[in-house]
Design an enzyme around this catalytic site. Sequence first.
Site, PDB file in Angstrom:
ATOM      1  N   GLU A 426      -1.249  -1.078  -1.219  1.00 18.66           N
ATOM      2  CA  GLU A 426      -1.961  -0.212  -2.186  1.00 18.66           C
ATOM      3  C   GLU A 426      -2.188  -0.943  -3.508  1.00 18.66           C
ATOM      4  O   GLU A 426      -2.076  -0.365  -4.588  1.00 18.66           O
ATOM      5  CB  GLU A 426      -1.213   1.109  -2.387  1.00 18.66           C
TER       6      GLU A 426
HETATM    7  C1  LIG Z   1       2.781  -2.866   5.959  1.00 15.13           C
HETATM    8  C2  LIG Z   1       1.392  -2.850   5.435  1.00 15.13           C
HETATM    9  C3  LIG Z   1       0.681  -1.666   5.416  1.00 15.13           C
HETATM   10  C4  LIG Z   1      -0.641  -1.641   4.958  1.00 15.13           C
HETATM   11  N1  LIG Z   1      -1.365  -0.482   5.063  1.00 15.13           N
HETATM   12  C5  LIG Z   1      -2.701  -0.509   4.797  1.00 15.13           C
HETATM   13  C6  LIG Z   1      -3.530   0.618   5.094  1.00 15.13           C
HETATM   14  O1  LIG Z   1      -3.060   1.643   5.560  1.00 15.13           O
HETATM   15  N2  LIG Z   1      -4.853   0.513   4.869  1.00 15.13           N
HETATM   16  C7  LIG Z   1      -5.419  -0.609   4.344  1.00 15.13           C
HETATM   17  O2  LIG Z   1      -6.628  -0.635   4.154  1.00 15.13           O
HETATM   18  N3  LIG Z   1      -4.657  -1.692   4.041  1.00 15.13           N
HETATM   19  C8  LIG Z   1      -3.319  -1.673   4.264  1.00 15.13           C
HETATM   20  N4  LIG Z   1      -2.540  -2.771   3.999  1.00 15.13           N
HETATM   21  C9  LIG Z   1      -3.133  -3.912   3.340  1.00 15.13           C
HETATM   22  C10 LIG Z   1      -2.621  -4.108   1.928  1.00 15.13           C
HETATM   23  O3  LIG Z   1      -3.149  -3.121   1.080  1.00 15.13           O
HETATM   24  C11 LIG Z   1      -2.972  -5.551   1.520  1.00 15.13           C
HETATM   25  O4  LIG Z   1      -1.996  -6.361   2.129  1.00 15.13           O
HETATM   26  C12 LIG Z   1      -2.987  -5.773   0.037  1.00 15.13           C
HETATM   27  O5  LIG Z   1      -4.054  -5.093  -0.545  1.00 15.13           O
HETATM   28  C13 LIG Z   1      -3.105  -7.256  -0.312  1.00 15.13           C
HETATM   29  O6  LIG Z   1      -4.098  -7.872   0.427  1.00 15.13           O
HETATM   30  P1  LIG Z   1      -3.760  -9.220   1.226  1.00 15.13           P
HETATM   31  O7  LIG Z   1      -2.485  -9.025   1.934  1.00 15.13           O
HETATM   32  O8  LIG Z   1      -4.946  -9.612   1.990  1.00 15.13           O
HETATM   33  O9  LIG Z   1      -3.470 -10.291   0.081  1.00 15.13           O
HETATM   34  P2  LIG Z   1      -4.539 -11.226  -0.635  1.00 15.13           P
HETATM   35  O10 LIG Z   1      -5.599 -10.399  -1.256  1.00 15.13           O
HETATM   36  O11 LIG Z   1      -4.929 -12.315   0.267  1.00 15.13           O
HETATM   37  O12 LIG Z   1      -3.630 -11.800  -1.803  1.00 15.13           O
HETATM   38  C14 LIG Z   1      -2.642 -12.822  -1.581  1.00 15.13           C
HETATM   39  C15 LIG Z   1      -1.935 -13.072  -2.912  1.00 15.13           C
HETATM   40  O13 LIG Z   1      -2.898 -13.493  -3.900  1.00 15.13           O
HETATM   41  C16 LIG Z   1      -2.866 -12.606  -5.027  1.00 15.13           C
HETATM   42  N5  LIG Z   1      -4.221 -12.462  -5.539  1.00 15.13           N
HETATM   43  C17 LIG Z   1      -5.328 -12.109  -4.861  1.00 15.13           C
HETATM   44  N6  LIG Z   1      -6.397 -12.078  -5.675  1.00 15.13           N
HETATM   45  C18 LIG Z   1      -5.949 -12.440  -6.909  1.00 15.13           C
HETATM   46  C19 LIG Z   1      -6.574 -12.596  -8.182  1.00 15.13           C
HETATM   47  N7  LIG Z   1      -7.867 -12.375  -8.367  1.00 15.13           N
HETATM   48  N8  LIG Z   1      -5.812 -12.983  -9.218  1.00 15.13           N
HETATM   49  C20 LIG Z   1      -4.487 -13.176  -9.069  1.00 15.13           C
HETATM   50  N9  LIG Z   1      -3.845 -13.047  -7.898  1.00 15.13           N
HETATM   51  C21 LIG Z   1      -4.565 -12.675  -6.828  1.00 15.13           C
HETATM   52  C22 LIG Z   1      -2.315 -11.305  -4.475  1.00 15.13           C
HETATM   53  O14 LIG Z   1      -1.733 -10.517  -5.490  1.00 15.13           O
HETATM   54  C23 LIG Z   1      -1.286 -11.813  -3.479  1.00 15.13           C
HETATM   55  O15 LIG Z   1      -0.116 -12.160  -4.153  1.00 15.13           O
HETATM   56  C24 LIG Z   1      -1.223  -2.820   4.448  1.00 15.13           C
HETATM   57  C25 LIG Z   1      -0.495  -4.004   4.449  1.00 15.13           C
HETATM   58  C26 LIG Z   1       0.786  -4.037   4.955  1.00 15.13           C
HETATM   59  C27 LIG Z   1       1.500  -5.353   5.002  1.00 15.13           C
END
Ligand SMILES: Cc1cc2nc3c(=O)[nH]c(=O)nc-3n(C[C@H](O)[C@H](O)[C@H](O)COP(=O)(O)OP(=O)(O)OC[C@H]3O[C@@H](n4cnc5c(N)ncnc54)[C@H](O)[C@@H]3O)c2cc1C
Length: 630
Positions: A426
């Site tokens: 989230e």
């Molecule tokens: C258990 C679990 C449940 C989930 N449930 C849902 C769900 O129900 N529905 C849904 O849609 N999604 C869901 N998600 C997805 C979750 O919301 C995402 O994992 C989250 O938004 C982060 O995206 P990502 O993992 O792709 O990380 P990325 O976006 O790839 O980010 C990787 C790292 O880079 C950092 N980062 C990225 N962009 C920037 C920036 N511009 N500046 C600085 N730092 C940055 C991030 O903070 C993070 O530390 C779930 C994930 C998990 C693991």
Amino acid sequence: MAEVKTQGAVEAMEVAEASRETEWEKPSFVGDLFLGKLNLDLIHPFPEQPAADKAEGDAFLTKLERFLAEQVDAEEIDRKGEYDYSLFDGLNEIGAWGMKIPKEYGGLGFSATNYNRAIGLTATWCGSTVAWLSAHQSIGVPQPLKLFGTEEQKKKYLPRLAKGAISAFALTEPGVGSDPAKMETRAVPTPDGKGWTLNGEKLWCTNGLKAEVIVVMAQTPPKIVNGKEKKQISAFILETNTPGVEIAHRCQFMGLRGIGNVLIRFNDVFIPKENLLWGEGLGLKLALITLNTGRLTIPAGCAAGGRRMLEIARDWANERVQWGAPIGKHEAVAAKLSWMASHTFAMEAIVWLTSGLADRGDVDLRLEAAMAKLFNTEMAWKCVDELVQIRGGRGFETSWSLKARGEKGYPVERIMRDMRINRIFEGTSEIQHLFIAREAVDPHMKRGYKILLPETPTNEKLSAAAKAGAYYATWYPSRYVGWSRFPKYGDFGRLSTHLGYIERQSRHLSRSIFHAMMRFQAKLERKQMVLFRIVDIGTDLFAMSSAITYAEMLAKKGEKNAIDLADLFCREARVRIDQNFRTLFDNHDELAYRVVQKFMKGEYQWLEGQLVEPLVPTAEQVEEAIRQLA
Ligand SMILES: Cc1cc2nc3c(=O)[nH]c(=O)nc-3n(C[C@H](O)[C@H](O)[C@H](O)COP(=O)(O)OP(=O)(O)OC[C@H]3O[C@@H](n4cnc5c(N)ncnc54)[C@H](O)[C@@H]3O)c2cc1C
């Protein structure tokens, strides 16, 4: 610093910016803090839950507590890595799937306070149960439907959802997480005009395993606006029994091992046109608003986790005797306990303040909700780390292993595994920082941005500069004078000096934001560490304000110890705030960034030394894995 703006990045920023909520119709406590104004009247007196609402919540909590204690075996769910689906009916019987659904549609119609009380209570017992309930109604179909659905859509779906038709929220994709504007899932209108055809895939869809209906965001055909092609993202309600919906993979995690989280694929899936939510092109805004409004649930779970951890820590600090004294008597352990207690108190204050304000409905809570998510998830994680340390080796041992050798089976190891995800889903902590920073600098951006952009024509720059100059001629000096040293906050007794500090530092913060804009100009957007410190200062000032008003309210009811906890918390927060101000501009950010650019190119690979490299899979093994996934 390196230029990181590719064409794709610019487009993603444009789409995200267009989906941002820009209107501020109601006052914002945190918005004012960033402008150097402590608008205490917005949060004081602390919003108390009305008696009738409390009675309704109490009655439900009694049923919920009994259900959790008697039926939900959180340890077994975690151990098996599978939820006990027979619990769904029991949850339905007490109405838990419809807590947030209005009564007129068959739900319990809970206030934000009662909903967060129920989520909190569940979080002290079983993280996976929280995830099922919360993915269903904090972000799943009921939430966007309540906010943006038509009456027909509400009548059709809300009663079903209230009675346990499980729902989910599908935004993330393998290629897009924090930056959903660049999603690849597409919906195109069918030639007969009866609906849409959906293709693509969504990753980590919590509840997806059992969901009957999901809200799914997808790209729809672009529109031409002012002669320029504009990307469109739209939101749809999708019945998962529609042909072409496929659960491609069940994801397994470090914690929350009982959740039903999946990679879900859409192969030519038909969605009837009545299932478009809000309107074409409004899907990303809908998703972001859904996340913003649903954002208080995770902080409520974290604060409740803090309460459970305090209980364990208190018990163990008294029971465990080392070097002739209970470990809580050793100052190093006592310091950890005091940190946990004061920060749990602050987490609680934030949850009940934001919940109460949400129910009152007269303030804008966008920034407060983001700060609640940021603060509570970070602090709860630090709390669990301290708890593991206090428990020593037992903190690392599973509860069933502890029980098997005759000890109390405190699930500290499970709490730690379940807690970690809160800083990620989230909206990660980094994204909360960026979201809050964007809003903190916005009032200045509106006035000064045109002047700072090199491409602005000179005549426009001059006129914008004249307007901004007139405004800042009075605003800026006024940020140096205030009433913080006068006995204005006398009613708050011992805590009044902290309110004076908040007022002074909020003016200091607003001047610092202005200085940062002047110093870095249009490049401020990329000075993330400066922005993050600004946000951390603002967040601590907000947490202090919440803790003080909460303590004052509790003290009036006879809970005098609350003042000690608020005082302790404020002193700890002030150390962080002072440190953040000291390093706001005087830091080693540039050096660290330069080093990391070399690191990314592999120039420090020698540091990685000799590692055991995993075997590269054979072509047959890769094919087999793909076959299994498909
Ligand atoms: C258990 C679990 C449940 C989930 N449930 C849902 C769900 O129900 N529905 C849904 O849609 N999604 C869901 N998600 C997805 C979750 O919301 C995402 O994992 C989250 O938004 C982060 O995206 P990502 O993992 O792709 O990380 P990325 O976006 O790839 O980010 C990787 C790292 O880079 C950092 N980062 C990225 N962009 C920037 C920036 N511009 N500046 C600085 N730092 C940055 C991030 O903070 C993070 O530390 C779930 C994930 C998990 C693991």
